[in-house]
Write a protein that holds these residues in place. Structure first.
Motif, PDB file in Angstrom:
ATOM      1  N   LEU A   1       3.972  58.240  37.463  1.00  0.00           N
ATOM      2  CA  LEU A   1       2.835  57.344  37.690  1.00  0.00           C
ATOM      3  C   LEU A   1       1.980  57.232  36.444  1.00  0.00           C
ATOM      4  CD1 LEU A   1       1.141  55.613  39.602  1.00  0.00           C
ATOM      5  CD2 LEU A   1      -0.046  57.694  40.333  1.00  0.00           C
ATOM      6  N   GLY A   2       1.698  58.400  35.787  1.00  0.00           N
ATOM      7  CA  GLY A   2       0.897  58.348  34.561  1.00  0.00           C
ATOM      8  C   GLY A   2       1.592  57.581  33.463  1.00  0.00           C
ATOM      9  N   ARG A   3       2.915  57.796  33.320  1.00  0.00           N
ATOM     10  CA  ARG A   3       3.644  57.103  32.261  1.00  0.00           C
ATOM     11  C   ARG A   3       3.711  55.600  32.526  1.00  0.00           C
ATOM     12  NH1 ARG A   3       9.258  59.918  31.715  1.00  0.00           N
ATOM     13  NH2 ARG A   3       9.427  58.427  29.977  1.00  0.00           N
ATOM     14  N   SER A   4       3.849  55.247  33.766  1.00  0.00           N
ATOM     15  CA  SER A   4       3.921  53.806  34.064  1.00  0.00           C
ATOM     16  C   SER A   4       2.579  53.121  33.865  1.00  0.00           C
ATOM     17  CB  SER A   4       4.396  53.618  35.508  1.00  0.00           C
ATOM     18  OG  SER A   4       3.469  54.221  36.416  1.00  0.00           O
TER      19      SER A   4
ATOM     20  N   THR B   1       4.348  50.894  38.458  1.00  0.00           N
ATOM     21  CA  THR B   1       3.197  51.541  39.108  1.00  0.00           C
ATOM     22  C   THR B   1       3.221  51.310  40.617  1.00  0.00           C
ATOM     23  OG1 THR B   1       1.904  51.179  37.082  1.00  0.00           O
ATOM     24  CG2 THR B   1       0.669  51.698  39.104  1.00  0.00           C
ATOM     25  N   SER B   2       3.533  50.073  41.034  1.00  0.00           N
ATOM     26  CA  SER B   2       3.551  49.770  42.473  1.00  0.00           C
ATOM     27  C   SER B   2       4.672  50.525  43.180  1.00  0.00           C
ATOM     28  CB  SER B   2       3.714  48.266  42.687  1.00  0.00           C
ATOM     29  OG  SER B   2       4.916  47.807  42.075  1.00  0.00           O
ATOM     30  N   GLU B   3       5.850  50.649  42.525  1.00  0.00           N
ATOM     31  CA  GLU B   3       6.944  51.381  43.133  1.00  0.00           C
ATOM     32  C   GLU B   3       6.628  52.862  43.243  1.00  0.00           C
ATOM     33  OE1 GLU B   3      10.608  48.493  41.542  1.00  0.00           O
ATOM     34  OE2 GLU B   3      10.063  50.309  40.446  1.00  0.00           O
ATOM     35  N   THR B   4       5.935  53.396  42.211  1.00  0.00           N
ATOM     36  CA  THR B   4       5.556  54.813  42.266  1.00  0.00           C
ATOM     37  C   THR B   4       4.547  55.059  43.373  1.00  0.00           C
ATOM     38  OG1 THR B   4       5.889  54.904  39.856  1.00  0.00           O
ATOM     39  CG2 THR B   4       4.758  56.762  40.891  1.00  0.00           C
ATOM     40  N   HIS B   5       3.560  54.142  43.525  1.00  0.00           N
ATOM     41  CA  HIS B   5       2.595  54.261  44.614  1.00  0.00           C
ATOM     42  C   HIS B   5       3.305  54.226  45.984  1.00  0.00           C
ATOM     43  CE1 HIS B   5      -1.321  54.492  42.755  1.00  0.00           C
ATOM     44  NE2 HIS B   5      -1.010  53.493  41.894  1.00  0.00           N
ATOM     45  N   LEU B   6       4.362  53.402  46.084  1.00  0.00           N
ATOM     46  CA  LEU B   6       5.101  53.317  47.341  1.00  0.00           C
ATOM     47  C   LEU B   6       5.752  54.656  47.678  1.00  0.00           C
ATOM     48  CD1 LEU B   6       6.409  51.725  49.708  1.00  0.00           C
ATOM     49  CD2 LEU B   6       8.248  51.123  48.119  1.00  0.00           C
ATOM     50  N   LEU B   7       6.378  55.276  46.686  1.00  0.00           N
ATOM     51  CA  LEU B   7       7.034  56.551  46.936  1.00  0.00           C
ATOM     52  C   LEU B   7       6.024  57.647  47.255  1.00  0.00           C
ATOM     53  CD1 LEU B   7       9.824  56.522  44.184  1.00  0.00           C
ATOM     54  CD2 LEU B   7       9.958  55.776  46.551  1.00  0.00           C
TER      55      LEU B   7
ATOM     56  N   ARG C   1      11.857  55.951  28.906  1.00  0.00           N
ATOM     57  CA  ARG C   1      10.762  55.169  29.449  1.00  0.00           C
ATOM     58  C   ARG C   1      10.706  55.386  30.958  1.00  0.00           C
ATOM     59  NH1 ARG C   1      12.887  50.480  31.686  1.00  0.00           N
ATOM     60  NH2 ARG C   1      10.831  49.488  31.645  1.00  0.00           N
ATOM     61  N   PRO C   2       9.584  55.174  31.580  1.00  0.00           N
ATOM     62  CA  PRO C   2       9.520  55.292  33.041  1.00  0.00           C
ATOM     63  C   PRO C   2      10.330  54.176  33.710  1.00  0.00           C
ATOM     64  CG  PRO C   2       7.449  54.468  32.191  1.00  0.00           C
ATOM     65  CD  PRO C   2       8.253  54.864  30.989  1.00  0.00           C
ATOM     66  N   LEU C   3      11.143  54.576  34.660  1.00  0.00           N
ATOM     67  CA  LEU C   3      12.005  53.601  35.328  1.00  0.00           C
ATOM     68  C   LEU C   3      11.328  52.949  36.525  1.00  0.00           C
ATOM     69  CD1 LEU C   3      15.374  55.599  35.272  1.00  0.00           C
ATOM     70  CD2 LEU C   3      14.590  53.865  33.655  1.00  0.00           C
ATOM     71  N   LEU C   4      10.260  53.568  37.058  1.00  0.00           N
ATOM     72  CA  LEU C   4       9.538  53.008  38.196  1.00  0.00           C
ATOM     73  C   LEU C   4       8.260  52.345  37.726  1.00  0.00           C
ATOM     74  CD1 LEU C   4       9.878  55.930  40.776  1.00  0.00           C
ATOM     75  CD2 LEU C   4      10.989  53.706  40.904  1.00  0.00           C
TER      76      LEU C   4
END
Length: 719
Positions: A711-714, A668-674, A663-666
């Motif tokens: 990002l897509g998976r989240s 959506t907001s955390e992925t956007h931050l990175l 599963r995605p560990l990040l």
């Protein structure tokens, strides 16, 4: 400076740079030359191990068996060499160091007891004068035991012709201390008899150029071996009379028993002669002595009470007079025996002419007065007057330090006594004798402890302690005991102690630890912190990074620790690879997280935790562990102490987490931050001061792809 005795210019007090002649030793190794190499190493005690090695040549083709058998020797031998030829100077220095170290406990104990008595008197407790005297007597006896000569074990068979023992080279200091002890640390009632005992031990030290009773007896002892008829020799009777004049009764009786009349194989009838000799020997051995007791082997009858002594003295003198007028002398046919024995009787009757003739030094005549003319205790004024009369009767070419001390004591002149102690016997004698001189005498105490303007506001007592402490501090073997004496100086002692400890070299670890212990003992926290700072910087500059950090932490030097942390941060920041980080990880752990964020240690500690979590992910492959690692990554990226040049390496290390299968560990907001951080990096590349991370384009593309995929998976997981 302590620890560097080879540089006289740096010493607090100069020392002699005279070099003694080398001592040669013969090493019998038994090897045929040539000797290829020699190794020398210390063994136990004063032994050396000398290893001699031969070079074993390969036998040539033309050599026969006989030559090879001749060369069939061991490749080397180890020989023990005993160092017995020590120079007198080295032995003297070793003896002085033994005395210096041995006197420290007694001095420190006395100072502690004196301070306790002063504190008790301030708190209105009863401080007994007798208690103070007891402390002084204990101190004096401890010093006397320290200076006491260690006698070898006595032989079971006694040599009948051994009259006197030789005096060692280290006896003068004991003799000087004995005089001070007699008059300042013991009862005044037994002073005359104490002087008799003192002279018996140290008469040979009174003069090296003029004769003494001791030197006469030494000469007689050499002659006794070759004398066949001992009673015919004039030196025999002169030696007996001189020994009796100074009160050496055991020697007198021993020499009398060597008389020929005691021999069983006598051709003549010598019963009367032998009876006279034995009677005189009994009178000598029963001589009354006004003293509490006698040492083992000494003769005489002890009387503690003066009235009992007077009765015994009159009775004994009556027996001597009766024998002097006896008719048995006419029956003694041996002239030398008759005159010699009657001369002994004249001495016992106190005839001044005989005493003056048979003594050679004024102190010997002085002691003879106490024994046979005026055996009762008198005051110092009368004793000093008697000493002056003896000096007039026995003038000396030169006076030794012992005579100077005795005259100063008898004259009640403390300054003279102290000057003689310092000039003739050194600073050690002056410092420790002051403790006796200043006790029980108000005038002497005032003179020694009064603050003087011409001495810089310190007293004579403190001046001598400072001189002795500086002398100790100038030698690498004795600087450790100098603080004991500096701490007892209330005016300038602590300041000089701080200078001494500050000047110690921190590169010698044992010296450094000893200095820290002294700082703790004397509560010199500032000096201790400064020394730890110096040690920390020294070890850091010489490559011992961990050692340097440890001592800087002990010194609580936040400024230098922050600078070290900044250096670590800069070094690691150039390359944040696993190898470079492992190189400095131990120092980061040692520095801890309390140095502050000035050096970037906060980021380095977080990065260390992040790397540990990545290793756990590789070992356990658990989603919960992986999620914790991702959270650590996000915190690192968000933390303002994390520099931009570390963002890409951190994300590249986390590609496996970004592509986690389950599963995605990040979120959506955390992925956007990175992704936003990556955008900031792209803009920062335009600046001229941008520091590239050194990652390849493929690695950067892998990071972009992993973030886009996550990002897509989240997003799908959110819906």
């Amino acid at each position: 400076m302590p620890g560097r005795p080879s540089e006289p210019s740096d010493a607090v007090l100069p020392f002699s740079s005279q070099v003694d002649d080398p001592v040669e030793y013969t090493v019998r190794h038994g090897l045929k030359p040539p000797i290829f190499r020699v190794y020398v190493a210390w063994s136990r005690g004063n032994l050396l191990h000398v290893a001699c090695l031969r070079e074993r040549a390969t036998p040539g083709a033309g050599e026969d068996d006989g030559s090879r058998r001749g060369e069939d020797q061991p490749g080397g031998v180890v020989v023990e060499v005993q160092l017995q030829g020590e120079t007198r100077g080295a032995s003297t220095e070793a003896q002085q160091r033994r005395v210096a170290y041995g006197s420290v406990p007694a001095f420190a104990l006395l100072q502690g007891r004196k301070n306790a008595l002063i504190a008790a008197s301030r708190m209105r407790f009863s401080s007994s004068i007798a208690e103070g005297w007891q402390h002084i007597m204990d101190f004096s006896s401890q010093i006397a035991d320290l200076l006491e000569k260690r006698k070898p074990s006595e032989s079971v068979i006694e040599d009948p012709k051994l009259v006197v023992e030789p005096i060692g080279n280290d006896t003068t200091l004991r003799a000087a201390w004995g005089i001070v002890e007699i008059f300042y640390a013991e009862s005044k009632a037994w002073v005359p008899e104490k002087l008799v005992d003192w002279l018996a031990d140290y008469d040979g030290l009174l003069s090296t150029t003029e004769p003494t009773v001791h030197s006469k007896l030494v000469s007689l002892q050499r002659k006794l071996v070759d004398l066949q008829v001992i009673e015919n020799d004039a030196d025999y009777w002169e030696g007996i009379a001189s020994a009796l004049a100074v009160g050496w009764l055991d020697i007198v009786v021993k020499l009398l028993r060597l008389h020929g009349s005691y021999q069983p194989d006598q051709l003549d009838d010598r019963e009367t002669e032998n009876g006279l000799v034995e009677t005189v020997a009994l009178l000598v051995s029963s001589m009354p002595r006004l003293r509490p007791d006698l040492p083992s082997g000494k003769l005489g009858q002890c009387y503690r009470n003066r009235s009992d002594f007077v009765k015994a003295w009159e009775k004994w003198r009556g027996q001597v007079s009766k024998l002097d007028y006896s008719a048995f002398w006419t029956q003694c046919s041996h002239n030398q025996t008759r005159e010699g024995l009657r001369n002994l009787l004249r001495i016992m009757l106190g005839q001044l002419s005989c005493l003056n003739e048979l003594t050679y030094h004024w102190i010997e005549l002085y002691v003879a007065h106490f024994l046979f003319i005026q055996p009762f205790t008198m005051g110092l004024e009368e004793m000093y007057s008697l000493a002056q009369k003896c000096i007039q009767m026995k003038p000396a070419v030169s006076y030794s330090g012992l005579c100077g001390i005795l005259l100063g004591v008898l004259g009640d002149n403390t300054e003279v006594v102290l000057a003689e102690c310092a000039n003739k016997f050194g600073s050690w004698m002056a410092v420790h004798a002051i403790e006796l001189l200043s006790h029980g005498n108000k005038e002497s105490e005032t003179m020694l402890r009064e603050e003087r303007y011409n001495l810089g506001g310190i007293s004579i007592e403190e001046l001598h302690r400072l001189i002795y402490a500086q002398l100790l501090a100038s030698h690498s073997f004795t600087w450790q005991i100098a603080p004991t004496y500096l701490a007892s100086c209330p005016k300038q002692g602590l300041g000089l102690l701080e200078n001494l400890l500050s000047a110690l070299p921190v590169q010698h670890y044992r010296v450094f630890l000893k200095a820290l212990e002294l700082c703790r003992l004397y509560e010199l926290e500032t000096i201790s912190l400064n020394m730890m700072k110096i040690a920390g910087v020294y070890h850091w500059k010489h490559g011992r990074k961990g050692f340097g950090i440890f001592w800087l932490q002990q010194a609580r030097d936040e400024l230098r620790l922050s600078k070290i942390a900044q250096q670590l941060f800069d070094c690691i920041g150039k390359s944040i690879s696993d190898d470079s980080f492992k190189q400095w990880e131990g120092l980061i752990e040692l520095l801890g997280g309390q140095v502050g964020s000035a050096g970037g240690l906060d980021f380095l500690h977080r990065y260390r935790d992040f790397k540990k979590s990545l290793h756990r992910v590789q070992e356990e492959t658990s989603s919960s562990v992986a999620r914790e690692s991702v959270q650590t990554l996000v915190q690192l990226i968000k933390n303002p102490s994390t520099p931009q040049r570390f963002w890409l390496p951190l994300l590249h290390d986390s590609v496996k987490l970004l592509n986690w299968r389950e599963r995605p560990l990040l979120t959506t907001s955390e992925t956007h931050l990175l992704l936003q951080k990556l955008q900031e990096l792209s803009i920062a590349r335009m600046r001229p001061d941008f520091c590239d991370s050194g990652l390849s384009p493929e690695a950067i593309n892998a990071v972009h792809l992993a973030l886009s995929t996550n990002l897509g998976r989240s997003i799908l997981e959110d819906y």
